[in-house]
Design an enzyme around this catalytic site. Structure first.
Site, PDB file in Angstrom:
ATOM      1  CG  HIS A 159      -1.987  -1.027   1.211  1.00 29.84           C
ATOM      2  ND1 HIS A 159      -2.885  -1.160   0.162  1.00 29.84           N
ATOM      3  CD2 HIS A 159      -2.296  -2.010   2.101  1.00 29.84           C
ATOM      4  CE1 HIS A 159      -3.702  -2.175   0.418  1.00 29.84           C
ATOM      5  NE2 HIS A 159      -3.359  -2.716   1.581  1.00 29.84           N
ATOM      6  CG  ASP A 195      -2.849  -8.334   0.384  1.00 29.26           C
ATOM      7  OD1 ASP A 195      -2.145  -8.695   1.344  1.00 29.26           O
ATOM      8  OD2 ASP A 195      -3.886  -7.635   0.510  1.00 29.26           O
ATOM      9  CG  HIS A 197      -6.703  -5.216   1.474  1.00 33.25           C
ATOM     10  ND1 HIS A 197      -6.204  -6.144   2.378  1.00 33.25           N
ATOM     11  CD2 HIS A 197      -7.888  -4.788   1.966  1.00 33.25           C
ATOM     12  CE1 HIS A 197      -7.060  -6.273   3.383  1.00 33.25           C
ATOM     13  NE2 HIS A 197      -8.094  -5.471   3.166  1.00 33.25           N
ATOM     14  CG  ASP A 284      -5.166 -10.024   2.954  1.00 31.64           C
ATOM     15  OD1 ASP A 284      -4.801 -10.526   1.879  1.00 31.64           O
ATOM     16  OD2 ASP A 284      -4.919  -8.837   3.267  1.00 31.64           O
TER      17      ASP A 284
HETATM   18 ZN   LIG Z   1      -4.306  -7.125   2.386  1.00 34.44          ZN
END
Ligand SMILES: [Zn+2]
Length: 342
Positions: A159, A195, A197, A284
């Protein structure tokens, strides 16, 4: 496959986050890395390797100097101001406001972040540096001819933008690794981000470049964090046009839908014919992850590893997210085992 790991990640512990309007212990906690380390050791991949120090120069190849200076000095500034830990940002700019670095610490915190997901405690900066060294030592293994390596990075990185922290991420370890591979002689690198996200930082860093293909499979930003990037029509810009590929999937997606996206992403990677594949490995996507909404199950990660192995390229796995602590070790080890067995 060698695993690179540093116990210095423990410096980043006891931190908090804002969740459902409450200040709670962060989901991104030291136990995550320890569960993964225990699982890969138990699986017989061999002892972990300590990272070597690489300094800040490789970080500055993808991050702004002012941002790295901010990260390195934040704790000092905070303590000098007589503030107690933890440190959390709480002010941000809206579009139309000015991009000028403030002189005071609260202003700097907002200037160099995009959410309250990056909390600092006394040992955070040391943990950040060790995490980048873990990724860069993984690069060294690949550069020395290893077919694969696993960088057990903590804190995670995908991120983090060139000039902003967010979502538990400070330095973008996968981006630093990809750049180091290019600087070491690789012509082209593909980053496959699995991932849950969207890897907004990684996308942003390489968005105008053709020497790094970035593919992301993730929760649809219409529903899911990071909300403001990760749509399917984001395909790159300028020289980078066509070298960014997003696969946003709806909440509730299971492995049938997810693996189809992985197949398509692997097709893009294969067509790109990279010298090295960097996998931003978040687990995740797991059905019991406390902050995520996909429905992958533990055996699915064996299949993910096997599919990535069929690309038949040198592959560096870089640890990102995964917050179901009891299952994180099994899911990561399954991915690596699936890769090794294909
Ligand atoms: Zn994540």
């Amino acid at each position: 496959m060698q695993t690179v790991y540093s116990p210095r990640h423990h410096g980043h512990s006891g931190h908090v986050e804002l969740y459902n309007g409450q200040v709670v212990p962060a989901f991104e906690k030291p136990e995550r890395a320890e569960m993964i380390r225990a699982a890969v050791e138990a699986r017989g991949f061999g002892a972990t390797l300590a990272p070597t120090e690489h300094g800040l120069a490789p970080l500055l190849r993808v991050h702004d100097a002012a941002y790295v200076t901010f990260l390195s000095q934040l704790t000092e500034l905070w303590v000098a101001d007589g503030r107690p830990f933890p440190i959390l940002p709480s002010f941000w700019r809206a579009p139309g406001m000015r991009y000028i670095e403030p002189e005071t610490v609260d202003g700097k915190l907002g200037h160099f972040s995009f959410d309250a997901g990056c909390c600092f405690v006394a040992g955070t900066w040391d943990a950040i540096r060790s995490s980048a060294d873990v990724a860069l030592t993984g690069v060294d293994l690949i550069a020395a001819g290893a077919a694969s390596a696993f960088a057990l990075c903590r804190p995670p990185g995908h991120h983090a933008h060139a000039n902003a922290m967010g979502g538990y991420c400070f330095i973008n370890n996968a981006a630093v690794a990809a750049q180091a591979l290019l600087d070491g002689g690789s012509g082209r690198v593909a980053i496959l981000d699995v991932d849950y996200h969207h890897g907004n930082g990684t996308q942003s860093i390489f968005y105008d470049r053709a020497d790094v293909l970035v593919c992301n499979i993730h929760g649809d930003p219409r529903q899911e964090y990071p909300y403001f990037l990760g749509h399917a029509d984001e395909t790159g810009t300028g020289a980078g046009e066509g070298f960014n590929v997003n696969y946003p999937l709806r909440w509730g997606s299971g492995f049938d839908v997810w693996s189809q996206a992985l197949d398509e992403a692997c097709g893009r990677v294969a067509a790109y014919a990279p010298d090295v594949v960097v996998v931003s490995l978040g687990v995740d996507t797991f059905k019991d992850d406390p902050i995520s909404q996909f429905r992958l199950d533990s055996p699915d990660y064996l299949a993910i590893g096997a599919r990535i192995a069929r690309l038949n390229r040198p592959t560096l796995f870089v640890q990102e997210g995964g917050y179901a602590v009891e299952a994180i070790g099994v899911n990561v080890a399954n991915t690596l085992e699936g890769f090794l067995q294909r």
